[in-house]
Design a protein around this motif. Structure first.
Motif, PDB file in Angstrom:
ATOM      1  N   ARG A   1       0.820  -1.195   0.000  1.00  0.00           N
ATOM      2  CA  ARG A   1       0.000   0.000   0.000  1.00  0.00           C
ATOM      3  C   ARG A   1       0.867   1.263   0.000  1.00  0.00           C
ATOM      4  O   ARG A   1       1.855   1.358   0.734  1.00  0.00           O
ATOM      5  CB  ARG A   1      -0.931   0.010   1.216  1.00  0.00           C
ATOM      6  N   SER A   2       0.454   2.247  -0.819  1.00  0.00           N
ATOM      7  CA  SER A   2       1.134   3.534  -0.876  1.00  0.00           C
ATOM      8  C   SER A   2       0.690   4.399   0.310  1.00  0.00           C
ATOM      9  O   SER A   2      -0.318   4.100   0.969  1.00  0.00           O
ATOM     10  CB  SER A   2       0.777   4.248  -2.176  1.00  0.00           C
TER      11      SER A   2
ATOM     12  N   GLU B   1      -0.850   7.172   0.186  1.00  0.00           N
ATOM     13  CA  GLU B   1      -2.220   7.633  -0.087  1.00  0.00           C
ATOM     14  C   GLU B   1      -3.231   6.532   0.224  1.00  0.00           C
ATOM     15  O   GLU B   1      -4.308   6.796   0.783  1.00  0.00           O
ATOM     16  CB  GLU B   1      -2.344   8.071  -1.542  1.00  0.00           C
ATOM     17  N   GLN B   2      -2.908   5.314  -0.126  1.00  0.00           N
ATOM     18  CA  GLN B   2      -3.816   4.202   0.142  1.00  0.00           C
ATOM     19  C   GLN B   2      -3.918   3.911   1.629  1.00  0.00           C
ATOM     20  O   GLN B   2      -4.992   3.583   2.130  1.00  0.00           O
ATOM     21  CB  GLN B   2      -3.354   2.962  -0.623  1.00  0.00           C
TER      22      GLN B   2
ATOM     23  N   ALA C   1      -3.602   6.151   3.988  1.00  0.00           N
ATOM     24  CA  ALA C   1      -4.434   7.221   4.546  1.00  0.00           C
ATOM     25  C   ALA C   1      -5.911   6.958   4.287  1.00  0.00           C
ATOM     26  O   ALA C   1      -6.753   7.160   5.173  1.00  0.00           O
ATOM     27  CB  ALA C   1      -4.021   8.566   3.941  1.00  0.00           C
ATOM     28  N   GLY C   2      -6.249   6.503   3.081  1.00  0.00           N
ATOM     29  CA  GLY C   2      -7.634   6.176   2.781  1.00  0.00           C
ATOM     30  C   GLY C   2      -8.144   5.031   3.627  1.00  0.00           C
ATOM     31  O   GLY C   2      -9.287   5.048   4.103  1.00  0.00           O
TER      32      GLY C   2
ATOM     33  N   PRO D   1     -10.567   8.300  -2.151  1.00  0.00           N
ATOM     34  CA  PRO D   1      -9.493   9.229  -2.548  1.00  0.00           C
ATOM     35  C   PRO D   1      -8.261   8.511  -3.097  1.00  0.00           C
ATOM     36  O   PRO D   1      -7.536   9.070  -3.918  1.00  0.00           O
ATOM     37  CB  PRO D   1      -9.172   9.960  -1.236  1.00  0.00           C
ATOM     38  N   ASP D   2      -8.023   7.272  -2.659  1.00  0.00           N
ATOM     39  CA  ASP D   2      -6.844   6.534  -3.106  1.00  0.00           C
ATOM     40  C   ASP D   2      -7.129   5.587  -4.271  1.00  0.00           C
ATOM     41  O   ASP D   2      -6.260   4.824  -4.673  1.00  0.00           O
ATOM     42  CB  ASP D   2      -6.265   5.740  -1.934  1.00  0.00           C
TER      43      ASP D   2
ATOM     44  N   LYS E   1      -7.301   4.339  -7.890  1.00  0.00           N
ATOM     45  CA  LYS E   1      -6.587   4.705  -9.110  1.00  0.00           C
ATOM     46  C   LYS E   1      -7.433   4.538 -10.361  1.00  0.00           C
ATOM     47  O   LYS E   1      -7.246   5.250 -11.352  1.00  0.00           O
ATOM     48  CB  LYS E   1      -5.312   3.851  -9.246  1.00  0.00           C
TER      49      LYS E   1
END
Length: 437
Positions: free
Chosen positions: A54-55, A57-58, A60-61, A226-227, A229
């Protein structure tokens, strides 16, 4: 928030499982979504379901989606990645639709064990610990959707609602259903997300097996996380009836054929219909899409009405699999929560591998289908039918998805009048839950 909800979310780890894991040199603790340790927990979940790392951003989501859940992890502090869990589980208070009503339930999800730490008692400690925790919180049922069906029976779970995958060859379809007077319109994904939540709440009480929409699931169906893609691949259509009321929502994506543009596949993400007209209109829209040769829909009912609307029944390939699993924790509360299809008296002699639901319970159903429950020690059981079964088989018959007669023929239970018990537990609506959680 009610007491069982507060109790579940705020509970510490199960003491028996904590001791068992500590003896193996493993740490067992809750992992609040707002704390730094959450990153190692969610990375472990991703790995367990064979997803990529997980990035930021992911992550955080995922924090937002998991903020209303009780997260638990097992950690091996002697390993090179001690911050990443080697076992995970999540739970949260929810509500399950049963025949004639609803019942509070503890939903369980994110069950993973690292491949490097198999056969060390982690899965057993996680599942037994979570079952005991849900029971201690006062919730009468635990529930989950499964990726591995062989794992959960040993902990008292049983398949209670199956799901069907439909693959329809649209070139063979000749629409034989109704033609509603309402209208269809494409809408943006944010509006669709809100409609998914609204319509799911308005319809979930109709079908045994359905549950309250988990946090963040509206975004899952519409690609609005938000995460996310690839959210832009999802298309959304609403149905308004003749009076202008929105009664249905469809979200889907298109997968083109690798060689022939007119042989694409439409993949349904979710279809929620509040009325028969909305159902017919949205399905007809799907089956008449341009450049599409197949419509694929998962998590359908095993008696989906669209199969009677397509003219050629063999245009549809149907595969059925076990999906929603239940675990009865409080037998009297569970039996009182639903209604029944015939009157009668049955003495249920229930065994339980964890001892939580073991006992003898007299279920008495009146002519209106309402049931009362008493323990055998407090009731006159003379003349009552007898049903001997484990908590696994009780969960299997609870929603009406399988009959005691069928389980009797399979050697899974015994009874003095299985036909009468089957009439009692039958449901006129096939149980189903149209989502993973």
């Amino acid at each position: 928030m009610t007491e069982p909800q507060t109790s579940l979310l705020n509970r510490d780890v199960d003491e028996a499982s904590h001791r068992a894991l500590a003896e193996r040199g493993l740490t067992y603790r809750t992992v609040p979504a707002g704390e730094p340790a959450f990153e190692g927990w969610i990375q472990a979940v991703s790995r367990g379901f064979q997803d990529g790392e997980r990035s930021p951003e992911q992550i955080a989501g995922a924090r937002g989606r998991n903020s209303g859940r009780r997260l638990t992890g097992v950690f091996d502090e002697s390993g090179p990645m001690s911050e990443v869990a080697v076992g995970t589980i999540a739970s949260w208070p929810s509500e399950l639709t049963v025949p004639g009503g609803t019942i509070p339930a503890g939903a369980i999800s994110a069950v993973t064990v690292a491949q490097t730490h198999r056969r060390r008692g982690i899965a057993r400690a996680l599942l037994e610990g979570e079952v005991r925790t849900v029971a201690a919180a006062g919730l009468p049922i635990a529930m989950l959707t499964v990726t591995e069906s062989t794992l959960y029976g040993r902990y008292g779970f049983a398949s209670a609602a199956s799901a069907a995958i439909l693959d329809i060859d649209t070139r063979r379809v000749r629409w034989a259903g109704p033609t509603p007077d309402g209208r269809l319109d494409f809408i943006d994904r944010t509006a669709a997300r809100d409609l998914v939540a609204t319509l799911h709440e308005r319809t979930r009480h109709r079908t045994p097996g359905d549950i309250a929409l988990p946090p963040g699931h509206g975004d899952r169906f519409t690609g609005t996380d938000p995460d996310e893609k690839d959210g832009g691949a999802i298309r959304c259509v609403q149905y308004r009836d003749a009076a202008g009321e929105v009664r249905g929502i469809l979200t889907y994506s298109l997968a083109p054929h690798e060689r022939d543009i007119v042989k694409g596949t439409a993949k349904v993400t979710i279809l929620i219909a509040e009325t028969d007209d909305a159902y017919a209109a949205l399905w007809r829209f799907l089956l008449e899409l341009d450049l599409v040769a197949h419509v694929r829909a998962e998590l359908c009912s095993v008696d989906e009405a669209v199969l009677w609307m397509i003219g050629d029944r063999r245009a549809a390939s149907v595969s059925v699999f076990d999906h929603q699993y239940l675990r009865i924790l409080d037998v009297p509360a569970a039996l009182r929560a639903r209604t029944y299809s015939s009157a009668g008296r049955v003495l249920l002699r229930v065994s339980d591998p964890l001892g939580i639901a073991t006992g003898e319970y007299l279920l008495t159903v009146d002519d209106d289908g309402e049931g009362t429950v008493a323990t055998a020690a407090d009731a006159d059981t003379a003349g009552a039918d007898v049903l001997e079964l484990s908590v696994v088989e009780l969960a299997a018959v609870y929603l009406g998805g399988v009959s005691p007669e069928t389980l009797g023929r399979a050697g899974r239970l015994t009874g003095t009048d299985l036909a009468a018990s089957s009439r009692m537990f039958a449901s006129t609506i096939v149980p189903r839950v149209g989502l993973w959680y």
